[in-house]
Design a protein around this motif. Structure first.
Motif, PDB file in Angstrom:
ATOM      1  N   VAL A  59       4.362   8.688  -4.190  1.00 13.01           N
ATOM      2  CA  VAL A  59       4.541   9.864  -5.308  1.00 13.01           C
ATOM      3  C   VAL A  59       5.755   9.490  -6.164  1.00 13.01           C
ATOM      4  O   VAL A  59       5.892   9.444  -7.436  1.00 13.01           O
ATOM      5  N   PRO A  60       7.104   9.398  -5.287  1.00 15.38           N
ATOM      6  CA  PRO A  60       8.286   9.203  -6.297  1.00 15.38           C
ATOM      7  C   PRO A  60       8.346   8.116  -7.154  1.00 15.38           C
ATOM      8  O   PRO A  60       8.938   8.023  -7.991  1.00 15.38           O
ATOM      9  N   LEU A  65       0.729  -1.024  -0.015  1.00 20.41           N
ATOM     10  CA  LEU A  65      -0.076   0.010   0.193  1.00 20.41           C
ATOM     11  C   LEU A  65       0.906   1.393   0.048  1.00 20.41           C
ATOM     12  O   LEU A  65       0.694   2.082  -0.903  1.00 20.41           O
ATOM     13  N   PRO A  66       2.331   1.352   0.792  1.00 22.57           N
ATOM     14  CA  PRO A  66       2.801   2.562   0.809  1.00 22.57           C
ATOM     15  C   PRO A  66       3.397   2.530  -0.643  1.00 22.57           C
ATOM     16  O   PRO A  66       3.603   3.785  -1.175  1.00 22.57           O
ATOM     17  N   TRP A 108       8.761   4.098   4.058  1.00 23.13           N
ATOM     18  CA  TRP A 108       8.247   2.598   4.078  1.00 23.13           C
ATOM     19  C   TRP A 108       9.294   1.495   3.559  1.00 23.13           C
ATOM     20  O   TRP A 108       9.167   0.544   3.720  1.00 23.13           O
ATOM     21  N   ALA A 109      10.511   2.009   3.227  1.00 23.03           N
ATOM     22  CA  ALA A 109      11.529   1.362   2.574  1.00 23.03           C
ATOM     23  C   ALA A 109      12.722   1.101   3.822  1.00 23.03           C
ATOM     24  O   ALA A 109      13.779   0.211   3.769  1.00 23.03           O
ATOM     25  N   VAL A 110      12.352   1.696   4.921  1.00 27.93           N
ATOM     26  CA  VAL A 110      13.318   1.718   6.054  1.00 27.93           C
ATOM     27  C   VAL A 110      13.069   0.389   7.101  1.00 27.93           C
ATOM     28  O   VAL A 110      11.932   0.075   7.241  1.00 27.93           O
ATOM     29  N   ARG A 111      14.141  -0.223   7.372  1.00 27.92           N
ATOM     30  CA  ARG A 111      13.854  -1.582   8.160  1.00 27.92           C
ATOM     31  C   ARG A 111      13.181  -1.108   9.497  1.00 27.92           C
ATOM     32  O   ARG A 111      13.530   0.013   9.971  1.00 27.92           O
ATOM     33  N   GLU A 112      12.300  -2.049   9.860  1.00 25.41           N
ATOM     34  CA  GLU A 112      11.563  -1.613  11.127  1.00 25.41           C
ATOM     35  C   GLU A 112      12.809  -1.444  12.397  1.00 25.41           C
ATOM     36  O   GLU A 112      12.211  -0.813  13.312  1.00 25.41           O
ATOM     37  N   HIS A 113      13.842  -2.133  12.522  1.00 27.11           N
ATOM     38  CA  HIS A 113      14.707  -2.295  13.475  1.00 27.11           C
ATOM     39  C   HIS A 113      15.864  -1.036  13.261  1.00 27.11           C
ATOM     40  O   HIS A 113      16.866  -0.873  13.978  1.00 27.11           O
TER      41      HIS A 113
END
Length: 514
Positions: free
Chosen positions: A305-306, A299-300, A501-506
């Motif tokens: 937009v990019p 979804l993200p 949305w591309a950054v690791r959760e940790h």
């Protein structure tokens, strides 16, 4: 009104620069991590060898893709004839007189080499069959490459396509339906190659070398087209058209063997890499490289937009690319009346310039980033704007060259050559905004980018159906306009920073500030 627009543009530019500086200053690229760790030599390094192997692989890939376009001339007998212009001869350029005018004649084939009575509709169906399969494996190939590593998919895609290419003469003998299915399967195999390449560079390319490594490896496609087009014509004339598919298929199989012996998915698993180079690559890329898990932020991605800027821009850029790739030989033949050998060479010439400029653009882009002259976003936008807008101007000029073959060939060559600059712009932007998902993103953008490969030849057939100068002028003007739109879209909405949305959760707090 113009003054107000100028102030708004200046405000947008200043805000964009400030945001980019704020976000990019935390990336490994602008932290100058290379300064903390000794930088191993680029020459003869494992990462440079990987780029060279990819370069050769994509040269083979494009040879396997375009060989049928030229071989089709020899595969089809000369009894079909060419349709007349329906009274539009006065709009066409005069054909040269004498025996040298052989542009509409099939080359003689050795004894025993079959030729087929395929009508133009059948030929068009066979030439387009590749893209039907090519569309379906882009996204799955990118997703699986990001999950399991790209080497098996890139090598397997080339190997599978090469083996199928060896069966082309047999499929042609069985009938056009068999050949259509075979070409679709070839496209199915090749569809995973470019997403797999991007997934591998997410693990292998240090940020300060990202553009030069990616553009050099991808430049193999232009080099492959430049070599394959005239080489296919030469093999057809010398050995017969079946030898084309045996030669290219054999080359693909040989490359695949070397690939599986020499290449691994990431530096940690490579058996011959030095500790110095391995540490440099791993520390430079940081935590945002490597493979992703089973779940992806769909979804993200859909709302990004990019990402949509990349999709739209690549579709616009590919419109002119596929227009020339599929229809330039026809223009050279029916309008400029070059013979077969001149046609194959001149149709290939633009790709030589694009190959050289794409490599140079990667080196220049990395140099600008290494010296911290411009931000990643600014670099990507400049190279995209120049690589799309200037070629659009030369394409527009081609439509008004009339019967001057010298001007037409010059403008076409310059247009495609300058277009190679965009290789360091939008065509590698996926790895900027989401390194972990770069393979999947390229699969998404390539899927949309393949649509012009289906639609552009249809548009050319409609606009230039009478083979008149006016019809071809409309073809070139349409391509120029679409490219200009792509340049505008990316300039307004493109970005070079890692998306949230591309950054690791940790990830660290600094990572989350992206």
């Amino acid at each position: 009104m113009m003054h107000r627009l100028f102030r708004l543009s200046a405000f947008w530019s200043s805000m964009n620069s400030a945001v980019e500086h704020q976000n990019e200053e935390h990336t490994p690229l602008l932290q100058k991590q290379a300064g903390k760790h000794s930088v191993p030599p680029k020459c003869c390094s494992v990462r440079s060898n990987l780029a060279f192997m990819m370069f050769l692989g994509f040269a083979v890939v494009y040879g396997l893709r375009v060989n049928l376009s030229v071989a089709m001339v020899a595969m089809v007998n000369a009894t079909n004839g060419q349709p007349t212009s329906n009274g539009s001869e006065e709009k066409e350029c005069p054909a040269p007189s004498g025996p040298s005018n052989t542009s509409h004649q099939n080359p003689d084939q050795p004894d025993g080499v079959p030729q087929y009575s395929w009508d133009p509709e059948t030929q068009g169906m066979l030439l387009g069959a590749f893209f039907f399969g090519y569309l379906f494996t882009q996204i799955p190939g990118g997703y699986l490459s990001g999950r399991f590593g790209g080497s098996i998919f890139l090598g397997g895609g080339v190997l599978g396509t090469a083996v199928l290419t060896l069966l082309t003469p047999l499929a042609a003998q069985l009938g056009p339906s068999w050949l259509f299915a075979l070409r679709a399967l070839e496209g199915f195999g090749e569809g995973v190659t470019f997403p797999a390449q991007m997934a591998m560079w997410a693990c292998w390319a240090p940020p300060l070398e990202r553009a030069r490594l990616t553009t050099f490896s991808g430049a193999g496609s232009n080099f492959g087209a430049f070599v394959a087009l005239p080489l296919t014509g030469f093999i057809c004339n010398s050995l017969g058209w079946p030898a084309v598919f045996y030669c290219f298929g054999g080359a693909g199989c040989l490359w695949a063997v070397l690939w599986f012996i020499l290449v691994s998915d990431e530096p940690r698993t490579h058996r011959r890499i030095s500790d110095q180079e391995k540490d440099y690559i791993i520390n430079s890329i940081g935590s945002e490289g490597g493979s992703h898990g089973w779940s992806v932020p769909l979804l993200p991605m859909l709302l990004s937009v990019p990402l949509w800027a990349i999709i739209i821009t690549q579709m616009c850029a590919n419109w002119s690319y596929y227009t020339l790739l599929t229809s330039l030989p026809t223009y050279m033949d029916t309008v400029l009346h070059f013979d077969l050998r001149q046609n194959s060479f001149l149709s290939a010439l633009p790709y030589l310039g694009a190959w050289l400029f794409s490599i140079l653009s990667g080196v220049l882009a990395d140099s600008l980033l290494e010296r911290e002259i411009l931000s990643i976003t600014t670099v990507r936008k400049i190279f995209t704007l120049v690589g799309l807008l200037l070629p659009a101007g030369f394409l527009f000029a081609v439509g008004f060259t009339g019967c001057s073959s010298t001007l037409a060939v010059t403008f076409l060559t310059v247009s495609t050559t300058i277009g190679g600059i965009s290789a360091a712009g939008v065509f590698m932007n996926q790895i900027d905004i989401a390194p972990r998902y770069a393979g999947m993103l390229l699969g998404i953008t390539n899927t949309f980018g393949t649509i012009p490969g289906v639609l552009a030849p249809i548009a050319v057939g409609h606009l230039a159906k009478n083979r008149s100068l006016v019809g071809w002028r409309n073809v070139f003007c349409l391509s120029a306009g679409v490219s200009a739109i792509g340049a505008l879209v990316f300039t307004l909405f493109g970005s070079g920073r890692i998306q949230r949305w591309a950054v690791r959760e940790h990830g660290t707090d600094a990572d989350r500030e992206h």
